[in-house]
Design an enzyme around this catalytic site. Sequence first.
Site, mmCIF file in Angstrom:
data_model
loop_
_atom_site.group_PDB
_atom_site.id
_atom_site.type_symbol
_atom_site.label_atom_id
_atom_site.label_comp_id
_atom_site.label_asym_id
_atom_site.label_seq_id
_atom_site.Cartn_x
_atom_site.Cartn_y
_atom_site.Cartn_z
ATOM 1 N N TYR A 192 -38.059 -15.487 -24.092
ATOM 2 C CA TYR A 192 -38.191 -16.844 -24.260
ATOM 3 C C TYR A 192 -37.829 -18.303 -24.559
ATOM 4 C CZ TYR A 192 -42.241 -19.994 -25.593
ATOM 5 O OH TYR A 192 -43.396 -20.705 -25.667
ATOM 6 N N SER A 249 -37.244 -29.345 -35.196
ATOM 7 C CA SER A 249 -37.757 -29.112 -33.978
ATOM 8 C C SER A 249 -39.554 -29.240 -34.510
ATOM 9 C CB SER A 249 -37.752 -26.909 -33.756
ATOM 10 O OG SER A 249 -36.430 -27.331 -33.365
ATOM 11 N N ARG A 308 -45.850 -23.999 -25.023
ATOM 12 C CA ARG A 308 -44.393 -24.415 -24.397
ATOM 13 C C ARG A 308 -45.157 -25.725 -23.255
ATOM 14 N NH1 ARG A 308 -40.096 -26.267 -27.065
ATOM 15 N NH2 ARG A 308 -39.973 -25.011 -29.148
HETATM 16 MN MN LIG Z 1 -35.641 -28.991 -30.185
#
Ligand SMILES: [Mn+2]
Length: 679
Positions: free
Chosen positions: A288, A339, A457
């Site tokens: 991943y 993130s 994603r």
């Molecule tokens: Mn990032």
Amino acid sequence: MVKRGSGHLLRSLIPAVALAGPPLFAPPAATLRAAPCSCCPLALCTLQPLLVCLRARVDAASVGVRSLASIPSLPPAVADFVRRAADECKPARVHVVTGTPQETANILAGLEIEGMVKKLPKYENCWLARTDPKDVARVESKTVIVTKSQRDTVPIPAGGAKSQLGSWMSESDWQAARQERFPGCMAGRTMYVIPFSMGPVGSPLTKYGVQVTDSAYVVASMGTMTRMGTPVLNKLSEGAEFVRCQHSVGRPLPLKAPLVNSWPCNPEKVLISHLPDTRQIMSFGSGYGGNSLLGKKCFALRIASRIAKDEGWLAEHMLILGITNPQGVKRYVAAAFPSACGKTNLAMMKPALPGWKVECVGDDIAWMKFDSQGKLRAINPENGFFGVAPGTSNKTNPYAMATIAKNTVFTNVGETSDGGVWWEGLDPPPAGVTLTDWHGKTWQKGSSTQCAHPNSRFCAPAAQCPIIDPQWESAEGVPIDAIIFGGRRPEGVPLVYESFNWQHGVFIGASMRSEATAAAEHQGKVIMHDPFAMRPFFGYNFGDYLAHWLSMQTRKAPTHLPKIFHVNWFRKNPANGAFLWPGFGENARALEWIFKRCGREREEEAAKRSIIGWLPEDGAIDTKGLGSDVDMGALFDVPRSFWQKETKELRAYFSQQVGADLPAQMEAELKALEERVHK
Ligand SMILES: [Mn+2]
Ligand SMILES: *[C@@H]1O[C@H](CO)[C@@H](O)[C@H](O)[C@H]1NC(C)=O
């Protein structure tokens, strides 16, 4: 009707030509019978790979693909790396990736036959992958940096506490871990050799890598996220250095247990290791994202931050955007957020202010170096976006929606019955269209589970972004006027403020905190320290990293240094928990102030001094057209009591986590802040 003569089978023969030693494509027959081929869309080479490859060679020659004799051998350093990896991992076949569209199509077709991806008929060349639910995110607890001494990697925390600034592994422990994992780990599988470039091929800021991997999904994703294949191999033939990246999903054939979702991985044995001294990455057990697309976090942040320290530049977890005012003046800024904090949304922002334009250079990583004129120049080392899907919509990020409309691989999102994708944050599908969740099960609105995994994603080519900056592939990079730090701060931190100077700006970066993200294992609403948004990505001791940032002010005249700002789109009303600021396109109002401050003639222009830095003076933020319910007073309040607590927390953090490695200038900044908040 099966298509014949795929060039990639021919290329499977390259290493047999380039490398001395036993042929890699002819392992014992017993292994082969049990081994489904992961590269061949015909699925014929399951039984007799050698025969099929030879047949492919004949067919390929007949359709004009270059002949075996014309194939250049691998550059010696690459051949040596590939030979050693093959000797250790024992793949059944080796495939040197060329990066042609036909090759990518073949790889995706092969993945579809294996059941690892399915085509999404609603769009052009889009694919959906569902992973083993045990392999859905970066695994920080299994991510290590291997150096001779622990202090090369992390500051030694006080009182035997665990460092939150990286994980060190000793060389001897790493040797043992490697022995336990890699020998024979690719048995029965194809080892792909991916020559790749971080940055435009040929740019002076670019670095190269070679990744070997037994995952075809990784090859397809690397083809989007990096510049990959023959042009890079040509650079390596000229002797360019490269980072050695070795990756295996850790499931040799024959399988000892069935796969989940046809997704090979080995969660119990995951280890993502980095050897900065020798510029090596060894990743095992996960297929991943950041664990397996080694160009991204592993190379472009952890290894590159160390290269950058050695070579005098900066490798940072930052988006890069260009912003143009109504008069046509353009500036570039780089911004660091943890993130899944809205970084991609900011990078592709549609400004709510009339006449302003934002263009995107990159959404995740910036490599920055001062040029001979003393200007900081930045490139985006990546070639695509690997963005968090949930929350992305025509409302939050219309340009991302347009970017992912074709040639995109989606992972762990929901699926619609008309062959499209769906996730939380999108409008419900029209009547009659049903949903399947990321596990592959029927899903209904109101269910207690989520349809898309929170860390699901999209992987899409950057060039498809409608507002990609015209200079995004410029070899010299774009000139950076401002650096912006930010995070999710529900309390106490104003919408925007500016540091007093470079040193104070470095302190602001070091002091960053944010609510935890879905990409990490930490769940819940803890306000975590995340200095420079680099906490999971430092390639060396954070104290040395701070010293490196501070050293920029002695390298360059102060007039050349970018201005440093901090923003917070996420402040809440304590009375009802609602966000005080509408965010998204309205963030252009804060960017406008930053833009003006970059071109100021007097230090106090449009600004007033506060205990934490320069704040916009009253009226300096354009509020025309903003809803009257936006409380600018509350957004810019800097409560002394909050900052007294914050400062106490920062002192505890720096003394516990950084200790003796904290540069004296940072201690001085902390002291100065303490004095200002208690005055
Ligand atoms: Mn990032
Ligand atoms: C978003 O907007 C575009 C352009 O108007 C449209 O084609 C697309 O279907 C929309 N997507 C969603 C998910 O609403």
